[in-house]
Design an enzyme around this catalytic site. Structure first.
Site, PDB file in Angstrom:
ATOM      1  N   ASN A  81       0.807  -1.221   0.000  1.00 43.97           N
ATOM      2  CA  ASN A  81       0.000   0.000   0.000  1.00 43.97           C
ATOM      3  C   ASN A  81       0.844   1.277   0.000  1.00 43.97           C
ATOM      4  O   ASN A  81       0.340   2.365   0.218  1.00 43.97           O
ATOM      5  CB  ASN A  81      -0.951   0.010   1.209  1.00 43.97           C
ATOM      6  CG  ASN A  81      -1.791  -1.245   1.267  1.00 43.97           C
ATOM      7  OD1 ASN A  81      -1.539  -2.135   2.087  1.00 43.97           O
ATOM      8  ND2 ASN A  81      -2.748  -1.359   0.359  1.00 43.97           N
ATOM      9  N   ILE A  88       1.167   6.852   0.425  1.00 45.55           N
ATOM     10  CA  ILE A  88       0.456   5.859   1.208  1.00 45.55           C
ATOM     11  C   ILE A  88      -0.984   5.733   0.719  1.00 45.55           C
ATOM     12  O   ILE A  88      -1.670   6.738   0.506  1.00 45.55           O
ATOM     13  CB  ILE A  88       0.439   6.255   2.699  1.00 45.55           C
ATOM     14  CG1 ILE A  88       1.872   6.524   3.174  1.00 45.55           C
ATOM     15  CG2 ILE A  88      -0.235   5.192   3.545  1.00 45.55           C
ATOM     16  CD1 ILE A  88       1.940   7.349   4.425  1.00 45.55           C
ATOM     17  N   CYS A  89      -1.423   4.517   0.568  1.00 41.59           N
ATOM     18  CA  CYS A  89      -2.825   4.314   0.205  1.00 41.59           C
ATOM     19  C   CYS A  89      -3.625   4.038   1.464  1.00 41.59           C
ATOM     20  O   CYS A  89      -3.615   2.915   1.980  1.00 41.59           O
ATOM     21  CB  CYS A  89      -2.945   3.136  -0.768  1.00 41.59           C
ATOM     22  SG  CYS A  89      -4.657   2.781  -1.216  1.00 41.59           S
ATOM     23  N   LEU A  90      -4.252   5.066   1.959  1.00 41.70           N
ATOM     24  CA  LEU A  90      -4.992   4.930   3.214  1.00 41.70           C
ATOM     25  C   LEU A  90      -6.247   5.801   3.100  1.00 41.70           C
ATOM     26  O   LEU A  90      -6.146   6.990   2.809  1.00 41.70           O
ATOM     27  CB  LEU A  90      -4.087   5.389   4.363  1.00 41.70           C
ATOM     28  CG  LEU A  90      -4.605   5.180   5.782  1.00 41.70           C
ATOM     29  CD1 LEU A  90      -4.823   3.689   6.064  1.00 41.70           C
ATOM     30  CD2 LEU A  90      -3.612   5.742   6.790  1.00 41.70           C
TER      31      LEU A  90
END
Lengths: 159, 1108
Positions: A81, A88-90
């Site tokens: 991620n 960041i993939c959040l």
């Protein structure tokens, strides 16, 4: 160049971050720009990132807290991620942002993301694929990267 | 050949009337001509006496009467009067000759008149003029042309398609393919006319049956003086133009378009339209050729002519741009498909407005006066009111066949038939007929012999300025014409001494009733005058009727509320005692109209024919597409009146609705209006105003307060009015609140500007503005939930969360949450815990807002019981909205939550603080110290109170005050303060029932009540508040005219004192900006009051200014 006064919220958050630190997370604002934070996150136990200390940068944009902070890994990390550039993939950093969230909760979430990589919602496609195809191998590589890029920073923790 | 016939007949007609100058006598030696004439005359004779009479018989007749046609006819009819085969349908022109000898008995004269409509005509044709045209010969030879011979014209149109398709104008193609030939009497073609304009004109007029042409060759332009002719020799021809009677008796060309709802240009390039247009152009060109000038023509038409709009050539181009030619532009098609799209024409500016009224006002000074019947009408009218009465009586009394025309229809022109002069004798040829004038509509090509007056409906628009007493004027009319005679022949009444048929005790009502009900079984005509007014004026009308009427001279009923005492049955049953006046509201009218649509013939309002309908504040129906307007149009009445101080509010079209209501033909037809007024006006053709002037002049009576009568005296003598603006400054606390809300609003606005979404967020921007304006009154208004416009009012939850005083009803909340969220474990516990805290008065002000991390400011509770500052949470919601998401709790994400779901926490505390203040019993000003944390007194409230206290000290409150505000919540606050300060006051706002309002207004007139609080919108119209002489306007409105109207409720007839008006304006606030917008006369009102996209665009600039 007059900068707008820092919102009370940011001041309070900063004070609380320092006064009431979260274990494994260290965040400190730049002196010349109080909206810019240097962040260290310790790799969670029982994760491939254990033993590493990851450096991040965090910036509170003008619209904060109506807009989420901008956070990026500076330390190289092998994580489905997180991409090569450290992005960041959040969800809470994107559409799930709420002004009731704060720097502390954001960093906690990132820490949790390290504990629980989610290859189904990848940012780095090749890493995610690796994770899916051969998790053991991928984890081994993550561990390797942690040792290579993150471990040496250990000595700097604990300021 | 028909032309030859006509010509010869004509010559004979002359010979019979003025014996020695006949055609035959002039050329006695010309044998050929004589023979020819005989032949012709025989044929004519035959056509008169009937075709079944054989030629030999005719020849005998002819010879027996020695070549005199008249004699021949007479002798034939003398012998055959009783024969049945007398064909009445043969061309009857000669009968005029016959009649002089035979048909002189009056009985026959009468029958002839009767028959006239069907068969007889006054004359066949009239001379229009003669012109010289040039042609080219198509024959050759010697002595082929007889210069004395009459020639005829014949057109041949070659319908070849123009080379470049349809793009070429119709006219052009006609010119190119019409060949006008002229022939000798024996049918030999002599030549052709090569002037394309002439050939177009002649051929069209012949085709349309409008004109006849006959000619004579004057000159052949070669060296041989015409004795020998070659091809293409130039010939000069005198062409006489006669207009046929038939052209006048034709169906009006425009009828179809006028009557039908279909659009004028029905279908692209309809053939009929083209023909009508060609005919019109040809006629115009004929008039031009004959140098005929209109004797009477409207200013507008003259201007059109000067500008060349009506010029035959240019007119084609002109119409090329319009729908007429059939080459519709996409937009015009759209317009005709969606006519309602046109509803908002450009608004009309003040100058134009003044110009419009100017004409309507010009003649008004010289109107004679009429006296109302003194024994029933108790008021004494002012001079100008008597003039109004006279005017209205004359409008109502109008005889449709009135012989003294006043105004020519603005679209028509009056022409005089030219006099024909015999070239030989120089004498005037008189055909002996009285028709000297005819009328021509250069716009449609219609011709008429009858005077075209401006159609007058029975009624009009009484547009006197506010406060001049329109009510009284109408009532005087009702008194003067209580029971009018319906018979139009009896309208010959001297208007100066109107004899009122009066219902006195000794006359039984039934004998007076003028209308036979049986003739209108479906729509019984009744003597009642229906008055439609806004609800707030209902009782005022009723009371005024009582006040002006001597006892028992006039009955009035109010048709309003649930129990309406009228129904059709009752009307039939109550014939005798129906009231003279029935008052109802637009609301009732509209709702009954809707019912009527579903269930026809139920509403008494729409199923009787009233004597008169009066629309008070008639601008209510300015939008013709509204239901209210349609309801008004549907009312049946003999006479119709519209009362309004502002017949045009914003757009020219406003007045159309009134004209339509009045059924003022032909202007009441929207297509007609659109074509001749709206479209030119939209195209910025200022001449449209000229037409409107012509339309309005006979229809509108308008006087203004500052007008003077003939003697230079002001028509009314009102005490002076003084308006002052008191500029106030915010207290620091107020300033803080204002600034924060302003910054917030501005941020949002700027965002909308940047994202280009101003228009889609219009309602929200408007709401922001409302909030800012409220803060100027009192910050609490902006904070309190009440004042926020409820966008979606689902469930009614929000109301019930507050008790009647607007306090947070915590018990109710607890109950609600127990039922709604009871099963939700921890979060429910949290909520209940919060509610308990609320209930026991925990101080929420120390709570931290999860968004700004500061103590709650104007804290609100979300349904999940999480709290936040109102401003923070709203900003968040706003953000979410921009992202296309619904609002939710930022803490627990429960949602969706809208602004309406937010509950004010501080409200309760404020109330508490307020009540504790009141417990401090002493009423001195210190209670309202401006530094009071509760801001109990805002800058404005303080200023108002100061003024009122001064008044009380200075003159012991002998002057009554009116306090206007737009916000009822502001009125609440003022009310609270006034109560504490021991002022006695009443209050009028939009929420009150009619009966309450009446009581309030009555109370206010009593001594002891010094102040009335009125919400600006509720009290803007109609009310009579002359009991007061001071007015306070707490807050400005976008459109200063609304404020003026409000002030005029005080400053109107009946006011004895000097009126002083104070407007409170907060310095450096949105209010000041509003003032400057007001001053620019750029009334934002129409933009903000309505929600039409088009207008919005124009207002963005104003909005920018507000947030600058």
């Amino acid at each position: 160049m007059a900068t707008p006064p820092l919102p009370k919220r940011i001041i309070k958050e900063t004070e609380r971050l320092i006064a009431d630190a979260v274990p494994g997370i260290n965040a400190k604002p730049h002196e010349e720009n109080l909206r810019y934070f240097d962040v260290d996150i310790t790799g969670p136990e029982q994760s491939p990132f254990e033993g590493g200390v990851f450096k991040l940068e965090l910036f509170l944009p003008e619209e904060y807290p109506m807009s989420p902070p901008k956070v990026r890994f500076l330390t190289k990390i092998y994580h489905p991620n997180i991409d090569k550039l450290g992005r960041i993939c959040l969800d809470i950093l994107k559409d799930k942002w709420s002004p009731a969230l704060q720097i502390r909760t954001v960093l906690l979430s990132i820490q949790a993301l390290l504990s629980a990589p989610n290859p189904d919602d990848p940012l780095a496609n090749d890493v995610a694929q690796h994770w899916k195809d051969n998790e053991q191998e991928a984890i081994a590589k993550a561990r390797e990267w942690t040792q290579t890029y993150a471990e040496r920073k250990m000595s700097k923790i604990g300021i | 050949m028909a032309y030859d016939f006509g010509n010869n007949f004509y010559s004979n007609g002359e010979s019979s009337s003025s014996s020695n100058s006949s055609f035959l006598d002039t050329f006695p030696g010309d044998n050929r001509n004589f023979e020819f004439s005989t032949d012709i005359n025989l044929r004519e004779l035959q056509s008169i006496v009937g075709s079944e009479v054989s030629l030999p018989v005719l020849e005998n007749l002819w010879n027996a009467s020695s070549g005199n046609l008249e004699k021949a006819i007479n002798s034939y009819f003398d012998n055959n009067m009783n024969k049945e085969n007398l064909d009445m349908n043969t061309p009857t022109t000669p009968r005029r000759n016959v009649k002089s000898t035979n048909y002189h008995s009056p009985e026959i004269e009468v029958s002839r008149k009767k028959a006239r409509k069907h068969i007889a005509r006054d004359w066949e044709r009239k001379y229009l003029g003669s012109i010289v045209v040039s042609g080219q010969s198509t024959i050759m030879g010697e002595n082929v042309i007889n210069f004395k011979e009459k020639i005829t014209f014949e057109s041949q149109v070659y319908y070849q398609k123009p080379i470049r398709g349809r793009k070429r104008s119709k006219l052009q193609s006609c010119w190119q393919h019409t060949v006008l030939k002229f022939k000798s009497t024996d049918g030999t073609q002599l030549g052709i006319i090569n002037d394309s304009k002439i050939s177009f004109m002649v051929s069209n007029l012949i085709d349309a049956g409008v004109c006849e042409f006959e000619g004579q060759i004057l000159l052949v332009g070669n060296d041989n003086c015409g004795e020998k002719i070659e091809y293409n020799d130039e010939m000069y021809i005198e062409m006489k133009i006669y207009i046929l009677h038939a052209a006048f008796s034709r169906e009006p060309i425009f009828t179809i378009s006028r009557e039908n709802n279909k659009h004028i240009s029905s279908g692209p390039g309809s053939v009929a339209d083209h023909k009508a247009n060609d005919r019109k152009i040809a006629l115009l060109s004929a008039f031009e050729q004959c140098v005929m000038k209109a004797k009477q023509s409207s200013v507008l038409t003259q201007e059109h002519k000067l500008a060349g709009t009506l010029d035959a050539e240019k007119i084609e181009e002109h119409f090329q741009n319009e729908e007429w030619t059939g080459f519709k532009s996409a937009s015009s098609i759209q317009q005709s498909l969606f006519p309602s799209n046109n509803e908002e024409g450009p608004s009309i500016n003040d100058q134009q407005l003044n110009a419009l009224y100017e004409k309507a006002q010009m003649a008004d000074m010289n109107i004679p006066e009429a006296e109302p019947p003194a024994h029933t009408f108790l008021y004494s009218l002012r001079r100008y009111q008597k003039q109004a009465l006279h005017w209205m009586l004359s409008k109502e009394m109008l005889d449709p066949d009135q012989l003294t025309p006043t105004s020519l229809h603005p679209l028509w022109e009056e022409y005089e038939f030219p006099v024909q002069i015999n070239h030989e004798t120089g004498e005037i040829i008189d055909d002996g007929f009285s028709n000297k004038l005819f009328y021509f509509n250069p716009y449609t090509g219609e011709l008429s012999l009858d005077f075209q007056k401006v159609d007058q409906c029975r009624g009009g628009i009484l547009a006197d300025e506010m406060g001049l007493g329109k009510t009284i004027e109408i009532l005087s009319l009702i008194h003067s014409v209580k029971y009018p005679t319906i018979d139009p022949n009896q309208v010959d009444v001297d208007l100066n001494q109107v004899d009122v048929v009066d219902l006195t005790e000794d006359v039984k009502p039934s004998t007076i009733r003028p209308v036979s009900l049986s003739t209108y079984e479906a729509y019984p005509a009744i003597k009642t005058t229906l008055i439609v007014c806004p609800m707030s004026l209902l009782s005022q009308w009723r009371d005024e009727v009582y006040n002006v009427s001597a006892q028992d001279t006039m009955t009035v009923e109010v048709y309003y509320g649930k129990k309406r005492n009228w129904d059709l049955k009752a009307i039939r049953a109550r014939r005798a005692d129906l009231p003279d006046v029935l008052v109802t509201t637009y609301g009732v009218l509209m709702s009954e109209f809707s019912d009527e649509e579903n269930k026809p013939t139920t509403s008494p309002l729409f199923n009787v024919e009233f004597l008169r309908v009066v629309l008070d504040e008639a601008h209510v129906i300015k939008s013709r597409s509204t239901k209210t307007a349609k309801a008004c149009y549907s009312l049946r009445a003999e006479r119709r009146w519209a009362l309004t101080g502002t017949p045009i509010q914003n757009r020219l079209e406003d007045i159309f609705s009134l004209v339509h209501f009045l059924r003022h033909e032909p202007w009441s037809n929207f297509q007609f209006w659109k074509k001749f007024i709206q479209n030119p006006f939209d195209k910025k053709d200022i001449r449209a105003l000229g037409v409107v002037q012509g339309v309005l002049e006979p229809l509108v009576l308008r006087r203004t307060k500052n007008m003077r009568d003939i003697n230079g005296q002001p028509i009314i003598d009102l005490p002076s009015k003084e308006v002052e603006i008191e500029y106030l400054e915010f207290s620091p606390e107020e300033q803080d609140i204002y600034d924060s809300i302003y910054t917030h609003s501005k941020t949002k606005f700027n965002y909308y500007v940047k994202s280009g979404s101003i228009l889609s967020h219009y309602a929200h921007i408007f709401q922001l503005l409302v909030r800012l304006r409220q803060v100027c009154d009192h910050p609490i208004l902006a904070i309190s939930k009440h004042t926020i416009i409820n966008e979606d009012d689902e469930e009614g939850v929000n109301e019930s969360a507050f008790d009647e005083e607007g306090n947070l009803n915590i018990d109710h909340l607890i109950e609600r949450f127990m039922t709604n969220y009871g099963e939700r474990g921890n979060s429910a516990n949290y909520q209940i815990e919060m509610l308990e805290k609320l209930k026991y008065g925990e101080d929420f002000s120390n709570r931290e807002c999860p968004i700004c991390y500061d103590n709650l400011v104007n804290g609100v509770l979300m349904p999940c019981m999480h709290s936040a500052c109102r401003q923070c949470i709203m900003e968040y919601f706003q953000n979410q909205e921009l992202l296309g998401k619904s609002g939710q709790c930022p803490v627990c994400r429960r949602g969706p939550i809208t602004e309406n779901d937010l509950l004010d926490i501080n409200k309760k505390n404020d109330e508490k603080a307020a009540s504790s203040n009141t417990n401090d019993e002493n009423n001195d000003m210190s209670t309202f110290d401006e530094s009071d944390a509760n801001l109990k007194l805002s800058a404005k409230l303080g200023a108002l109170l100061r003024r009122l206290n001064n008044l009380r000290q200075d003159n012991k409150m002998t002057e009554k005050c009116v306090i206007f505000s737009q916000f009822t919540s502001m009125l609440d606050l003022i009310g609270d303060v006034l109560t504490k300060e021991n002022f006695s006051f009443v209050r009028l706002d939009g929420t009150q029932q009619q009966t309450d309002r009446e009581r309030v207004l009555k109370d206010f007139k009593k001594p002891g009540i010094d102040i009335i609080l009125i919400s600006l919108r509720a009290g803007g119209v109609g009310l009579n508040l002359t009991a007061a002489s001071r007015a306070f306007l707490m807050d400005p409105w976008w459109n200063s005219s609304i404020e003026d109207q409000a002030v005029d409720r005080v400053h109107r007839i009946g006011q004895k004192r000097e009126v002083r008006v104070t407007r409170f304006i907060i310095k450096n606030s949105i209010e000041e900006k509003m003032l400057s917008i007001q001053k620019r006369k750029n009334a934002i009102a129409c933009g903000l009051g309505m929600s039409k996209d088009e207008l919005k665009a124009h207002r963005i600039e104003d909005l920018r200014e507000l947030f600058s």
